[in-house]
Design an enzyme around this catalytic site. Structure first.
Site, mmCIF file in Angstrom:
data_model
loop_
_atom_site.group_PDB
_atom_site.id
_atom_site.type_symbol
_atom_site.label_atom_id
_atom_site.label_comp_id
_atom_site.label_asym_id
_atom_site.label_seq_id
_atom_site.Cartn_x
_atom_site.Cartn_y
_atom_site.Cartn_z
ATOM 1 N N THR A 68 0.822 -1.206 0.000
ATOM 2 C CA THR A 68 0.000 0.000 0.000
ATOM 3 C C THR A 68 0.858 1.259 0.000
ATOM 4 O O THR A 68 1.987 1.272 0.505
ATOM 5 C CB THR A 68 -0.923 0.050 1.229
ATOM 6 O OG1 THR A 68 -0.138 -0.003 2.426
ATOM 7 C CG2 THR A 68 -1.922 -1.099 1.207
ATOM 8 N N ASN B 152 0.959 4.636 1.764
ATOM 9 C CA ASN B 152 0.418 5.140 3.021
ATOM 10 C C ASN B 152 0.499 6.662 3.061
ATOM 11 O O ASN B 152 1.532 7.254 2.736
ATOM 12 C CB ASN B 152 1.189 4.553 4.205
ATOM 13 C CG ASN B 152 1.119 3.042 4.229
ATOM 14 O OD1 ASN B 152 0.124 2.455 3.814
ATOM 15 N ND2 ASN B 152 2.172 2.394 4.701
ATOM 16 N N GLU C 97 -4.401 3.984 3.539
ATOM 17 C CA GLU C 97 -3.535 2.969 2.953
ATOM 18 C C GLU C 97 -4.181 2.500 1.650
ATOM 19 O O GLU C 97 -5.261 1.906 1.669
ATOM 20 C CB GLU C 97 -3.359 1.799 3.910
ATOM 21 C CG GLU C 97 -2.768 2.206 5.249
ATOM 22 C CD GLU C 97 -2.755 1.063 6.248
ATOM 23 O OE1 GLU C 97 -1.721 0.403 6.391
ATOM 24 O OE2 GLU C 97 -3.813 0.844 6.883
#
Length: 332
Positions: A217, A219, A265
């Site tokens: 992900t 973030n 995320e």
């Protein structure tokens, strides 16, 4: 990111800054314009129509948000912070934005002083466009009727735009849109905005848990005043190079792991490049579900698989809500 560095025709100015000659005598449209929603854009279009390409249109807006100044213990959840708002106003065809510093001292100015010092002295406004509920000056003494009379005396025209309703009769307001986002009603928020709501932030390093689960992900920390409902969303991501990527995102506290501070995320589908330090624009299309804690990592990953499949279906069928939306979130 939405406001290209190469765009020299658009000016982002702070209160008190000398107005460049090309913006003197502009048509000035006044308001907070948080979100630059569908109702705001009707007001802006009135100004653009009056200008007819012959006169620049300049937005006079206020930073920080007046409600935050008067109630600092409860800061406003901003739909579009300063730079995002400027980008939206630019996309609507304006030539500039003047962000006037809002303070209790400024709020104490008389309506007559606001007209004489700012509209006439600083801006030399040729015409002023406001919404039907615009009031200004100490104790909100500056009504639309006051502005009409002041314009006649000072030599500028005034247009007051009536309340704007959606086709179903609902009035459009920034407050209502904030409530929709807080309640995870992304569809209603986007409908009233007339485009898909977005945020922008830099990609930071995280705990790398997503990578370990097969879902790396990007973030991002959002404003501490963001009150978007926690949960999982179908989103799209625009990178600094303009490319668009279908994605799924979690805005939450990670109850499966640390239950910490809220973090956005975002997992970009079919993507493997390094995004650290890059500013991303994340656009929200649909709320999928709330945050939850699962009986182990396997159950969590199985749900993430279902979330990703649902997000892909939603994004493949998504359509722009307006020409502005097409430019912001759909056109590469």
């Amino acid at each position: 990111m939405l406001l290209p560095d190469s765009d020299t025709d658009f000016r982002l100015l702070d209160g008190g800054t000398t107005i460049p000659p090309e913006l003197k005598g502009a048509i000035v449209v006044i308001g907070n314009f948080d979100g630059v929603h569908a109702g705001h854009r009707v007001i802006l279009q009135h100004a653009m129509d009056l200008a007819a390409g012959a006169v620049p249109v300049l937005a006079l807006t206020f930073e920080p948000h007046p409600r935050t100044v008067f109630n600092p213990s409860d800061p406003v959840f901003r739909l579009s912070p300063k730079l995002e708002k400027a980008s939206l106003l630019r996309a609507c065809g304006l030539r500039g934005v003047l962000n006037w510093d809002f303070s209790r001292e400024f709020a104490g100015l008389s309506a007559q002083t606001f007209v004489e010092d700012i509209l006439v002295g600083h801006l030399a406004a040729s015409h002023v466009v406001v919404g039907y509920d615009f009031h200004f000056g100490k104790s909100r003494e500056g009504s639309p009727a006051f502005l009409f009379a002041a314009g006649q005396s000072a030599g500028f025209g005034v247009t007051v735009v009536p309340q704007v309703n959606l086709p179903d009769g609902l009035a459009v307001s920034s407050s209502a849109i904030r409530t929709h986002l807080m309640n995870a009603d992304i569809r209603s928020a986007n409908n009233e905005l007339g485009y898909h709501w977005f945020v922008q932030a830099d990609v930071i390093h995280g705990e790398k848990r997503g990578r370990e689960l097969g879902y790396p992900t990007a973030n991002m920390k959002l404003s501490p005043h963001c009150r978007l409902a926690l949960g999982i969303y179908a989103v799209s991501v625009r990178r600094h190079n303009g490319t668009l990527h279908h994605s799924v995102a979690s805005y939450g506290r990670r109850p499966q792991f640390d239950n910490g501070a809220a973090l956005l995320e975002t997992h970009l589908f079919d993507f493997s490049d390094d995004l650290y330090g890059e500013t991303l624009m994340v656009t929200f299309h649909e709320f999928l579900r709330g945050e939850a804690r699962f009986d182990g990592v396997d159950a969590l990953v199985a749900q993430m698989d279902r979330d990703s499949a649902a997000a892909r279906r939603i994004l493949q069928a998504a359509l722009p809500l307006s020409p502005l939306d097409a430019r912001l979130s759909f056109q590469p």
